[in-house]
Write a protein that holds these residues in place. Structure first.
Motif, PDB file in Angstrom:
ATOM      1  N   THR A  40       0.728  -1.056   0.020  1.00  0.00           N
ATOM      2  CA  THR A  40       0.146   0.133  -0.024  1.00  0.00           C
ATOM      3  C   THR A  40       0.808   1.327   0.003  1.00  0.00           C
ATOM      4  O   THR A  40       1.688   1.251   0.590  1.00  0.00           O
ATOM      5  N   LEU A  41       0.646   2.185  -0.907  1.00  0.00           N
ATOM      6  CA  LEU A  41       1.393   3.132  -1.215  1.00  0.00           C
ATOM      7  C   LEU A  41       0.533   4.538  -0.503  1.00  0.00           C
ATOM      8  O   LEU A  41      -0.710   4.796  -0.830  1.00  0.00           O
ATOM      9  N   TYR A  42       0.997   5.203   0.491  1.00  0.00           N
ATOM     10  CA  TYR A  42       0.105   6.381   0.719  1.00  0.00           C
ATOM     11  C   TYR A  42       0.922   7.505   0.481  1.00  0.00           C
ATOM     12  O   TYR A  42       2.019   7.740   0.659  1.00  0.00           O
ATOM     13  N   ILE A  43      -0.163   8.446  -0.185  1.00  0.00           N
ATOM     14  CA  ILE A  43       0.481   9.675  -0.649  1.00  0.00           C
ATOM     15  C   ILE A  43      -0.240  10.635  -0.411  1.00  0.00           C
ATOM     16  O   ILE A  43      -1.359  10.726   0.292  1.00  0.00           O
ATOM     17  N   CYS A  44       0.081  12.053  -0.828  1.00  0.00           N
ATOM     18  CA  CYS A  44      -0.623  13.236  -0.321  1.00  0.00           C
ATOM     19  C   CYS A  44      -1.048  13.905  -1.423  1.00  0.00           C
ATOM     20  O   CYS A  44      -0.167  14.828  -1.807  1.00  0.00           O
ATOM     21  N   GLY A  45      -2.216  13.926  -1.996  1.00  0.00           N
ATOM     22  CA  GLY A  45      -2.403  14.561  -3.092  1.00  0.00           C
ATOM     23  C   GLY A  45      -1.615  14.447  -4.405  1.00  0.00           C
ATOM     24  O   GLY A  45      -1.000  13.445  -4.518  1.00  0.00           O
ATOM     25  N   GLU A  46      -1.785  15.542  -5.485  1.00  0.00           N
ATOM     26  CA  GLU A  46      -1.042  15.413  -6.697  1.00  0.00           C
ATOM     27  C   GLU A  46       0.000  16.215  -6.712  1.00  0.00           C
ATOM     28  O   GLU A  46       0.296  16.888  -7.650  1.00  0.00           O
ATOM     29  N   THR A  47       1.114  15.925  -5.640  1.00  0.00           N
ATOM     30  CA  THR A  47       2.259  16.721  -5.731  1.00  0.00           C
ATOM     31  C   THR A  47       3.390  15.887  -6.580  1.00  0.00           C
ATOM     32  O   THR A  47       3.155  14.538  -6.892  1.00  0.00           O
TER      33      THR A  47
END
Length: 93
Positions: free
Chosen positions: A8-15
């Motif tokens: 699982t990859l946790y990202i924050c928005g489209e940065t």
């Protein structure tokens, strides 16, 4: 037949950092082939899930299966190091 590795990859928005992490995840998935299932969680869209598993920084890549879970936080560009930390199979020569 063994169960596939689950990531699982946790990202924050489209940065840019999120885009780089997604590219790294794609490279990992390609090298592992059918042995890997991966999903992406955007903590902006799903903060409850991130809080439930205590994601404090992004990007974070988690090996959910096999247990025990393992995490890499931050830059995922060094795929050899990511594989070692997550204890993923080596890439065939």
């Amino acid at each position: 037949m063994t169960e596939p590795i689950r990531l699982t990859l946790y990202i924050c928005g489209e940065t840019i950092r999120s885009q780089n992490a997604l590219r790294a995840l794609d490279r990992i998935r390609i090298t592992l082939g059918q042995e890997c299932e991966a999903r992406v969680v955007d903590v902006v869209l799903n903060p409850a899930e991130a809080e439930l598993v205590r994601i404090l920084a992004t990007p974070t890549l988690v090996r959910d299966f096999p247990l025990p879970t393992r995490r890499v936080v931050g830059d995922l560009d060094d795929l050899d190091q990511v594989r070692r930390i997550l204890n993923l199979p080596s890439v065939p020569s």
